[in-house]
Each structure stands twice: as C-alpha cells, then as structure tokens.
Enzyme design. Structure first.
Site, PDB file in Angstrom:
ATOM      1  N   GLY A   1       0.825  -1.211   0.000  1.00  0.00           N
ATOM      2  CA  GLY A   1       0.000   0.000   0.000  1.00  0.00           C
ATOM      3  C   GLY A   1       0.853   1.253   0.000  1.00  0.00           C
TER       4      GLY A   1
ATOM      5  N   PHE B   1      -1.353   6.685   3.162  1.00  0.00           N
ATOM      6  CA  PHE B   1      -0.786   7.378   4.322  1.00  0.00           C
ATOM      7  C   PHE B   1       0.087   6.457   5.170  1.00  0.00           C
ATOM      8  CE2 PHE B   1      -4.241  10.223   3.236  1.00  0.00           C
ATOM      9  CZ  PHE B   1      -3.670  11.468   3.437  1.00  0.00           C
TER      10      PHE B   1
ATOM     11  N   GLU C   1     -18.511  17.104   3.235  1.00  0.00           N
ATOM     12  CA  GLU C   1     -17.558  17.962   2.508  1.00  0.00           C
ATOM     13  C   GLU C   1     -17.866  17.936   1.010  1.00  0.00           C
ATOM     14  OE1 GLU C   1     -13.719  18.505   5.362  1.00  0.00           O
ATOM     15  OE2 GLU C   1     -13.439  17.209   3.627  1.00  0.00           O
TER      16      GLU C   1
HETATM   17  C1  LIG Z   1     -12.986  11.036  -0.194  1.00  0.00           C
HETATM   18  C2  LIG Z   1     -12.214  10.835   1.081  1.00  0.00           C
HETATM   19  C3  LIG Z   1     -11.965  11.930   1.890  1.00  0.00           C
HETATM   20  C4  LIG Z   1     -11.251  11.757   3.071  1.00  0.00           C
HETATM   21  N1  LIG Z   1     -11.017  12.853   3.839  1.00  0.00           N
HETATM   22  C5  LIG Z   1     -10.272  12.724   4.945  1.00  0.00           C
HETATM   23  C6  LIG Z   1      -9.952  13.869   5.730  1.00  0.00           C
HETATM   24  O1  LIG Z   1     -10.373  14.992   5.401  1.00  0.00           O
HETATM   25  N2  LIG Z   1      -9.175  13.711   6.828  1.00  0.00           N
HETATM   26  C7  LIG Z   1      -8.714  12.470   7.189  1.00  0.00           C
HETATM   27  O2  LIG Z   1      -7.988  12.385   8.166  1.00  0.00           O
HETATM   28  N3  LIG Z   1      -9.014  11.368   6.490  1.00  0.00           N
HETATM   29  C8  LIG Z   1      -9.768  11.452   5.370  1.00  0.00           C
HETATM   30  N4  LIG Z   1     -10.086  10.346   4.641  1.00  0.00           N
HETATM   31  C9  LIG Z   1      -9.676   9.018   5.158  1.00  0.00           C
HETATM   32  C10 LIG Z   1      -8.226   8.727   4.813  1.00  0.00           C
HETATM   33  O3  LIG Z   1      -8.044   8.895   3.435  1.00  0.00           O
HETATM   34  C11 LIG Z   1      -7.905   7.291   5.197  1.00  0.00           C
HETATM   35  O4  LIG Z   1      -8.164   7.076   6.545  1.00  0.00           O
HETATM   36  C12 LIG Z   1      -6.437   7.012   4.897  1.00  0.00           C
HETATM   37  O5  LIG Z   1      -6.195   7.187   3.520  1.00  0.00           O
HETATM   38  C13 LIG Z   1      -6.055   5.585   5.292  1.00  0.00           C
HETATM   39  O6  LIG Z   1      -4.710   5.390   4.966  1.00  0.00           O
HETATM   40  P1  LIG Z   1      -4.180   3.962   4.515  1.00  0.00           P
HETATM   41  O7  LIG Z   1      -2.727   4.099   4.314  1.00  0.00           O
HETATM   42  O8  LIG Z   1      -4.672   2.919   5.440  1.00  0.00           O
HETATM   43  O9  LIG Z   1      -4.905   3.662   3.127  1.00  0.00           O
HETATM   44  P2  LIG Z   1      -4.906   4.503   1.795  1.00  0.00           P
HETATM   45  O10 LIG Z   1      -4.413   5.875   2.002  1.00  0.00           O
HETATM   46  O11 LIG Z   1      -6.280   4.320   1.224  1.00  0.00           O
HETATM   47  O12 LIG Z   1      -3.858   3.737   0.879  1.00  0.00           O
HETATM   48  C14 LIG Z   1      -4.080   2.443   0.413  1.00  0.00           C
HETATM   49  C15 LIG Z   1      -2.985   2.096  -0.581  1.00  0.00           C
HETATM   50  O13 LIG Z   1      -3.083   0.714  -0.915  1.00  0.00           O
HETATM   51  C16 LIG Z   1      -3.127   0.568  -2.321  1.00  0.00           C
HETATM   52  N5  LIG Z   1      -3.931  -0.624  -2.592  1.00  0.00           N
HETATM   53  C17 LIG Z   1      -5.211  -0.875  -2.217  1.00  0.00           C
HETATM   54  N6  LIG Z   1      -5.603  -2.081  -2.641  1.00  0.00           N
HETATM   55  C18 LIG Z   1      -4.561  -2.616  -3.301  1.00  0.00           C
HETATM   56  C19 LIG Z   1      -4.342  -3.849  -3.980  1.00  0.00           C
HETATM   57  N7  LIG Z   1      -5.290  -4.796  -4.051  1.00  0.00           N
HETATM   58  N8  LIG Z   1      -3.148  -4.062  -4.568  1.00  0.00           N
HETATM   59  C20 LIG Z   1      -2.174  -3.120  -4.486  1.00  0.00           C
HETATM   60  N9  LIG Z   1      -2.307  -1.947  -3.853  1.00  0.00           N
HETATM   61  C21 LIG Z   1      -3.490  -1.699  -3.267  1.00  0.00           C
HETATM   62  C22 LIG Z   1      -3.759   1.865  -2.828  1.00  0.00           C
HETATM   63  O14 LIG Z   1      -3.427   2.106  -4.174  1.00  0.00           O
HETATM   64  C23 LIG Z   1      -3.090   2.859  -1.891  1.00  0.00           C
HETATM   65  O15 LIG Z   1      -1.793   3.141  -2.353  1.00  0.00           O
HETATM   66  C24 LIG Z   1     -10.793  10.471   3.458  1.00  0.00           C
HETATM   67  C25 LIG Z   1     -11.031   9.385   2.627  1.00  0.00           C
HETATM   68  C26 LIG Z   1     -11.730   9.553   1.439  1.00  0.00           C
HETATM   69  C27 LIG Z   1     -11.979   8.376   0.553  1.00  0.00           C
END
Ligand SMILES: Cc1cc2nc3c(=O)[nH]c(=O)nc-3n(C[C@H](O)[C@H](O)[C@H](O)COP(=O)(O)OP(=O)(O)OC[C@H]3O[C@@H](n4cnc5c(N)ncnc54)[C@H](O)[C@@H]3O)c2cc1C
Length: 430
Positions: free
Chosen positions: A9, A12, A178
């Site tokens: 992934g 963040f 939002e």
């Molecule tokens: C529209 C929207 C608005 C948001 N606004 C806010 C906000 O204002 N403030 C806030 O704090 N949070 C916000 N969030 C929530 C925040 O984005 C998430 O909590 C955060 O991104 C989680 O981080 P993560 O690293 O777990 O996953 P993500 O940031 O979602 O990253 C997941 C990664 O895994 C990769 N991935 C997924 N599946 C696969 C696969 N099968 N194979 C290979 N790679 C894969 C993706 O490409 C990505 O690189 C928002 C979310 C969305 C959707």
C-alpha cells in the site's frame, strides 16, 4: 544480510512506514519494497475539491518515486492477489514484468492497503451510484455533474430537468458533507451564474443519512452547527433515511419514497480490502484485522497491519482517518526496526488530533483539544493545515496557487472525458 521488508500500500500508512524505515535502509539493516496498484500517493482530504473543480486532479497526487528517500525503497506497481503468512510471501495479481515477477518473499511485512467501499448489499448501489474513493472517482463525478448541467441547460421537460438537477449524496459522514458542500459551491457559484438555462432555485442537493445525526465523531455542538449551516445553504439533509434501493435515474429510501436523480454519489460506508479480510486471525465487523497494540498479527510477530486495514485491540474505535494511518505507519516502521535489533516493541495509543470539516468556500468547523470554532477563520485554519500536510513542496505550491486562482477566476468547467452513454437519452457517445 539486510532484512527484506515488504510494504503493501502506498497510502498514508504505507508511505509513512517506508519513509521512517529510511534510516535503517541507509544503515543497511533493511531492504524495502513497496507495492501499490497506483504509482502515486493520493491526498484524499482534498478529493471533494476535485469534484468541485477547485483543484486540478494531478495536484493532489504525488508520484511515489518522487517521494523523499524514494531512492532507498524499491517500488513495484502491481495489484495484490494473496498474502501467504505461512510461507512469508505475497502474490501479485499477474506477472507484471517480462521475467514474471508474481511472488514477493519477505522477512517483515507491513500490510496497509486501506479500505474499499461498503454498499451494505443494497440493491443497485454498486451499479447505479458513483463511488467516491479514488482520484478517478472524483474526476468522474465532476465531469458527470457538469455533463448533467449541459443537458439541463437546454432541456424543457420539467420532470427531466428535476432529475438532471437533483444531486444526491448517500452518507452524512465528513466525506459526504464535505462533498455536498463542494458540489454546492460548484453549482451555485459557477453553474447558476454561467448557464443561462439553469436558475439557482431549480438546483437541489440532498444528503441521505441512515443514522440520526450527520458528522458522527465530530463534537455534537459542531455537528449540529454544521447541519444548520447546510440548511441555510438550502442543502436538504435527511437523517434516519437510509437508501433502500438504487436504480438508473434515482434512489428509493426506506419507506418507499423515490428520489429522481441522475447523480447519486455513495459515501456511506467502507470496509477492509478483501485481501485483508482473507488474512488469518480475528477481524472486526468490517473485515479489518484485529492486531495487538504493537500492530502485529496474531501468531505472526513479523506481520504488522496499519492504517484503515487495522483495528488495534485497545483502539478498535479509532476513526479511519489519515492521522491514525500515519501514526500506524510510523509505529509499524519503528517496531520492525526494534524487532530486528531484539528490542522491546512500542504500543499504539490512540490520541485524537481533533476534527476539521470544511463546509465549502469560506466556512469550516474545527475541534482541537478543548477548542471548538467555526466560520471563516476555521476555514483558513483548515486550508493551512491541509496545505501544510500535503506531501511535497511542489504539490503545496500547486494547490496553493489553485486556491488563489479560485478566489479570482471562475471554476474550470471543461468536460475532458465524455461519459460513454448520454444520461439524458441513453445514446452511446462515439
Ligand atoms: C474522499 C475521502 C476523503 C477523506 N477525507 C479525509 C480527511 O479529510 N481527513 C482524514 O484524516 N481522512 C480522510 N479520509 C480518510 C483517509 O483517506 C484514510 O483514513 C487514509 O487514507 C487511510 O490510509 P491507509 O494508508 O490505510 O490507506 P490509503 O491511504 O487508502 O492507501 C491504500 C494504498 O493501498 C493501495 N492498494 C489498495 N488495494 C490494493 C491492492 N489490491 N493491490 C495493491 N495496492 C493496493 C492503494 O493504491 C493505496 O496506495 C478520506 C477518505 C476519502 C476516501
């Protein structure tokens, strides 16, 4: 011999883990590989502003290879197909290199593929609503909204006009709120002024929320305040109104009422990615892996789960937001380094960093520590925080310039990709 650390992934959590493991890579203790299905890091908090044409889409996407310290980790763009924790390897969706790279072995694994949309098995939701999670989703919503306006501009039939100019957001969480306020800005600050055939009083925005309140998790006073603000803008917020069925041309709510709309956006729920839900060990009701406070998978001390994919045992209720994912990524990186050196691991403690919700141009609500405020200064604060947390100076500059231009010039309403079918007559576009 450096340990092989595999990070799944590039969001963040994954990016933070890769950056924080950088010093260990420099010392030759680890060899890092990061796998993601997109070659960029997406700054999701600004996605609603892509839908409202306030920011150029590429300005919130940072190429992973350009990230600080990127040269010290290897990046593989591929889709994950399975995690085999017994054999210490991860399988990729397809052989994506000429010599067929489809299995990646690891000594340490950090699992952070985020979450995906949950449609709660509601009939037609997946087929007939717009998802709002990726950059592409936001671009599609923007183009679709503008496309509907182009049709409405020269359509006489009142029933069709109503359908074309009713925009429904399912889900009253911070993403839904939002998004609807951003769409309000696009429609009222731009469309109603530029499209001669669209008077402002014909545009309708509706939020459908299954629960009894919107912005759950935000301080109740601020949530209440936001709701009143939305009402003043003319946005219809309907609580205790779950979507029951979606179909081409609208949504039916519990009780049988149908809302005719050619634009229904789904922001109602998320669940863990299937690849995480399929991992061994306990999971919560949305499929997140329940890990110990050191973020390790049960029975597999070499596997750490972070971000939206993880439910830390003592902080299962922590919201699925970017600050939590970043803290998880940091902790996972530190604990991998501790484990390699045989040191005691650190534990995760959820500390809320507050809540910031933008309610469109010039207005936001903010709750940080004991401090709660709303209005223009809250909106300035929201902007500063998001600009500061954007990854990379170039992106900060690009978004800052977009915002400044937005104060002076009209929104950009060019429809770059035409929808495959015309939502008005159903005809296929060439
Ligand atoms: C529209 C929207 C608005 C948001 N606004 C806010 C906000 O204002 N403030 C806030 O704090 N949070 C916000 N969030 C929530 C925040 O984005 C998430 O909590 C955060 O991104 C989680 O981080 P993560 O690293 O777990 O996953 P993500 O940031 O979602 O990253 C997941 C990664 O895994 C990769 N991935 C997924 N599946 C696969 C696969 N099968 N194979 C290979 N790679 C894969 C993706 O490409 C990505 O690189 C928002 C979310 C969305 C959707």
């Amino acid at each position: 011999m450096p340990k092989r650390v595999l990070i799944l992934g590039g969001g963040f959590a994954g990016i933070q883990a890769a950056m924080d493991l950088d010093p260990a890579a420099r010392r030759g203790e680890v060899e890092i590989t990061l796998v993601a299905d997109q070659n960029y890091f997406l700054f999701t908090p600004l996605l609603p502003q892509i839908a409202s044409s306030n920011i150029d889409p590429r300005h919130i996407a940072q190429a992973i290879r350009d990230l600080r310290g990127g040269h010290r980790f290897r990046f593989v763009r591929a889709s994950l197909s399975a995690i085999d924790v017994e054999r210490h390897e991860v399988r990729l969706e397809q052989a994506c290199t000429p010599d067929g790279l489809d299995v990646l072995p690891y000594d340490y694994l950090i699992v952070a593929p985020g979450s995906c949309t949950d449609y709660f098995r509601i009939a037609g939701a997946k087929e007939f609503t717009h998802d709002f999670k990726s950059l592409e989703d936001a671009v599609v919503v923007r183009e679709h909204v503008l496309d509907l306006c182009e049709h409405a501009d020269h359509t006489q039939d009142p029933e069709i006009r109503r359908r074309l100019l009713t925009f429904v957001v399912v889900g009253g969480g911070y993403t839904g709120i939002e998004l609807v306020t951003e769409l309000h800005d696009l429609l009222f600050l731009y469309v109603a002024k530029r499209f001669r055939g669209i008077p402002a009083d014909e545009i309708k925005l509706v939020v459908l929320e299954a629960g009894s309140e919107v912005l759950r998790g935000v301080h109740p006073k601020l949530a209440d305040h936001s709701r009143r603000r939305l009402a003043r803008k003319g946005i219809e917020v309907r609580t205790n109104t779950p979507a029951a069925r979606c179909f081409a041309g609208g949504v039916e709510v519990k009780g049988g009422e149908k809302i005719a709309s050619d634009c229904v956006v789904w922001t109602a729920g998320v669940r863990a990615q299937p690849i995480v839900a399929a991992m061994p060990g306990p999971h919560d009701r949305i499929g997140r892996a329940i890990v110990n406070d050191q973020l390790q998978l049960e029975g597999h001390p070499e596997v750490f789960v972070a971000g939206d994919s993880a439910a830390a045992i003592s902080a299962q209720d922590a919201p699925r937001v970017a600050p939590v994912a970043i803290s998880h990524g940091r902790l996972a990186a530190r604990n991998v380094a501790h484990h390699i050196r045989g040191e005691a691991l650190e534990s995760y403690r959820y500390v809320s960093k507050g809540m910031l919700v933008s309610l469109g141009m010039n207005y936001a609500v903010v709750s940080i520590g004991g401090l709660r405020f709303s209005g223009y200064f809250a909106w300035l604060f929201w902007n500063i925080v998001h600009l500061y947390t954007l990854v990379g100076f170039k992106k900060q500059l690009q978004v800052g310039v977009d915002w400044l231009l937005g104060l002076v010039f009209p929104r950009d309403a060019a429809i770059v990709r035409r929808p495959r079918t015309c939502p008005y007559c159903g005809k296929q576009n060439p």
